[in-house]
Enzyme design. Sequence first.
Site, PDB file in Angstrom:
ATOM      1  N   THR A  46       0.721  -1.387   0.133  1.00 20.47           N
ATOM      2  CA  THR A  46      -0.101  -0.079  -0.031  1.00 20.47           C
ATOM      3  C   THR A  46       0.826   1.150  -0.071  1.00 20.47           C
ATOM      4  OG1 THR A  46      -0.163   0.429   2.607  1.00 20.47           O
ATOM      5  CG2 THR A  46      -1.755  -1.273   1.273  1.00 20.47           C
ATOM      6  N   CYS A  47       0.299   2.409   0.150  1.00 22.17           N
ATOM      7  CA  CYS A  47       1.099   3.651   0.100  1.00 22.17           C
ATOM      8  C   CYS A  47       1.760   3.689   1.470  1.00 22.17           C
ATOM      9  CB  CYS A  47       0.079   4.873   0.138  1.00 22.17           C
ATOM     10  SG  CYS A  47      -1.211   4.856   1.507  1.00 22.17           S
ATOM     11  N   ASN A  48       1.628   3.133   2.118  1.00 24.59           N
ATOM     12  CA  ASN A  48       2.533   3.405   3.667  1.00 24.59           C
ATOM     13  C   ASN A  48       2.958   1.855   4.086  1.00 24.59           C
ATOM     14  OD1 ASN A  48       0.631   2.636   5.467  1.00 24.59           O
ATOM     15  ND2 ASN A  48      -0.420   4.527   4.951  1.00 24.59           N
ATOM     16  N   GLU A 118      -9.397   2.393   4.252  1.00 26.01           N
ATOM     17  CA  GLU A 118      -9.200   1.967   3.175  1.00 26.01           C
ATOM     18  C   GLU A 118      -8.253   0.667   3.233  1.00 26.01           C
ATOM     19  OE1 GLU A 118      -8.619   4.916   3.478  1.00 26.01           O
ATOM     20  OE2 GLU A 118      -9.527   6.150   2.040  1.00 26.01           O
ATOM     21  N   THR A 192      -9.605   7.601 -11.804  1.00 25.33           N
ATOM     22  CA  THR A 192     -11.090   7.414 -11.766  1.00 25.33           C
ATOM     23  C   THR A 192     -11.370   5.901 -10.815  1.00 25.33           C
ATOM     24  OG1 THR A 192     -10.803   6.327 -13.727  1.00 25.33           O
ATOM     25  CG2 THR A 192     -11.721   8.427 -13.693  1.00 25.33           C
TER      26      THR A 192
END
Length: 424
Positions: A46-48, A118, A192
């Site tokens: 993930t982002c972190n 999330e 999107t």
Amino acid sequence: MLICLTASHRNASFDLLEKLSIGAPSAVGTLVDGSDFVNGAVVLATCNRFEAYLDVDEPLTAGSAVAVEATIATMSDASDVTADDLRDSVRVITGDEVVEHLFAVSSGLESVVIGEDEISGQVRRALERAREGGTTSSDLERLFQKASHTSRGVKNRTNVGGAGRSLVRLALELASSRVTDWAHTRVLIVGTGQYAATTVTALRDRGADRLAVYSSSGRASWFGLKHDATPYDDLATAIEWCDVLITCTSTTQPVVTPDVVTPGARRLVIDLGLPRNVDPLVTEVEGVELLDLETISLHAPLAELTAADDARALVSTAAAEFQAVAAEQSLTPAVVALRKHVFDLLDSEIERARSRGDSSDRTEAALRHLAGVLLHTPSVRARELAREGRGEEFRDGLEALFGLTDTRAAAAPAPHLRAVGDAS
């Protein structure tokens, strides 16, 4: 045996996490196919956070160490990260601690924003990718499914993970020191996907209604119609129109570069992508201010202590129950072997009695009932001993008393794994 290699915002740089997020997920198949010890693997990127969950068959003491080194080598090759850097950045968790760790991660307790929305979906999708790639295992299936169940329980029973706790909302909170009135602010969203939809919801909650969308995939018109946002086909034109630009795409290369940003106008750029969606050099364009994930993470609020403590307690309880159930199930073959032994002896004696003409249906039924009664206590004790971590004592007892040695189950392939020799 379960093993987890974990690197997160707490112990690794965002540059390293970014590289892993690009290359690591695609290397899982190589890891499983190329190892004699790794039965299954699920990678969460993930982002972190980067995490590799391994189901390791450990016939030798060194099995786990070999699996860890194989994982580091494979992910290093796939991500352009040196093995030494990766080894220095990951923490290795083994055994029962893996269960509680994943449950905490899935519940948002290890995130930049405690209780973010999330992460539970990202954990679920990591398992789905492993299924599609044929790299999961029965133990990993149970672990990840229980993690999803636990995260729902934490969200429903505590204040942690309340509606809207996310990096998107934290970013907008930070941006509000620059944006005086969201209702009159022109916001462009680049992307999107589901994250873009979450961003729209968070913007609407702040009163923003002048929204536009751009997508290099050609989905801007569809997304704009669904979310009441003006679609743009040209990124430079769209950026010139906006006051705030928010990027949240899964592209592996920056979408927003200095050459598509018009200098002069005051413009806030929020980059929520990992890998980065925005080239850091855009900050050299006159009027541009960049808010990226690394900056956002520095402003993450402290956990609400009581809620976080309650959530941790739920996670610990769920992990303990998962481990207890797993221990009970590990003794199932032993209990089955004992029952088979007893009923085989019973059937043999009944057959002998029949051959002498000494048996009746009522006598046979009574004997079978007696055997069931006698087996009840050992079955109960097996569950109790398993939960106490004394399952091996039960197996040793069966071997000592009855000579039973088939008290362990053979490893079964996971339902989503093809057997060796199947057509690919």
